[in-house]
Design an enzyme around this catalytic site. Sequence first.
Site, PDB file in Angstrom:
ATOM      1  N   SER A 118      -0.456   8.780   0.021  1.00 49.30           N
ATOM      2  CA  SER A 118      -1.319   7.607   0.194  1.00 49.30           C
ATOM      3  C   SER A 118      -0.884   6.934   1.476  1.00 49.30           C
ATOM      4  CB  SER A 118      -1.158   6.631  -0.971  1.00 49.30           C
ATOM      5  OG  SER A 118      -1.768   5.375  -0.665  1.00 49.30           O
ATOM      6  N   TYR A 131       3.340   0.074  -6.653  1.00 47.96           N
ATOM      7  CA  TYR A 131       2.607   1.308  -6.321  1.00 47.96           C
ATOM      8  C   TYR A 131       3.067   1.808  -4.957  1.00 47.96           C
ATOM      9  CZ  TYR A 131      -1.268   4.381  -4.985  1.00 47.96           C
ATOM     10  OH  TYR A 131      -2.019   5.454  -4.562  1.00 47.96           O
TER      11      TYR A 131
END
Length: 207
Positions: A118, A131
Site C-alpha cells: 500500500s 494500518y
Amino acid sequence: GKALALSFKKNNAKVIVCTQNKKGFKNLPEGILGIKADVTKENELKNLLKKVIAKFGKIDIWINNAGLWIPHAFVEDFDMSKVKKMFDVNTTGTINGSRVALEYMKEKGMGTIINIISDSALVERPMSSTYCATKWAVNGFTKSIRAEDKNISILSVYPGGIKTEIFGKNKPENFNDFMEPDYVAGKILENLKKDTPEEELIIRHSV
C-alpha cells in the site's frame, strides 16, 4: 484479489486463489481453482502449496494480497483486539506466505513473489496509524528478503486507494476518487511482463 485473478486468467495463467472462508469461492469464475487456507496459519499455506504442486506440478508466481483495514481513529481510540488481528493478517500473513513460497522457490532456483502492500507504507497517515504500521512493517520485510536471494524475484506493489470491499460500510470520504481494481491489476500485469519488472511499483490514481 478478484481483479488480479481475472487478469492473470485472461493472460492464460493457471490461477489458484485462497480464502479462509469458503463463501469467498462463491461465483468463482470458471477455470480458477479455490483452496481454503488462512494466511495467519503457516501450516495451512504449506498444505495449499502441496495441493497446487500436486495438481499443476509447480508454482511460478506467489502473490500475498490478503489484508484487513479498520476505520480511522486517533491512535488512543483504536480497539487493540482489532489492531492485533489486522497485524496478524496484513503483516504475519505476508511473512507466512513469503516463507512458504521462498522455501519452495529457493529449492527450484527461480520464482516470483509479489507483495501487495500500500502507499500507506511510504508516507504518514494520520488517523490510520495502525494500518499504516502494518504496511511499513511489510515494506521493511519485503526489502530485506529481496536482498537475501537474488535468484528469486520479489516485487513490492504500493497502490493508492482502491475501490474494494476491504472498507465494508466504513468507506473513506474520498472513496469515489479511488482507483478501479481492474486498473490496478492491469498495471501489475503490465509491470510483470517487462523484461526487467520494477521491483517497487507505485500505482497512483488514474486520470
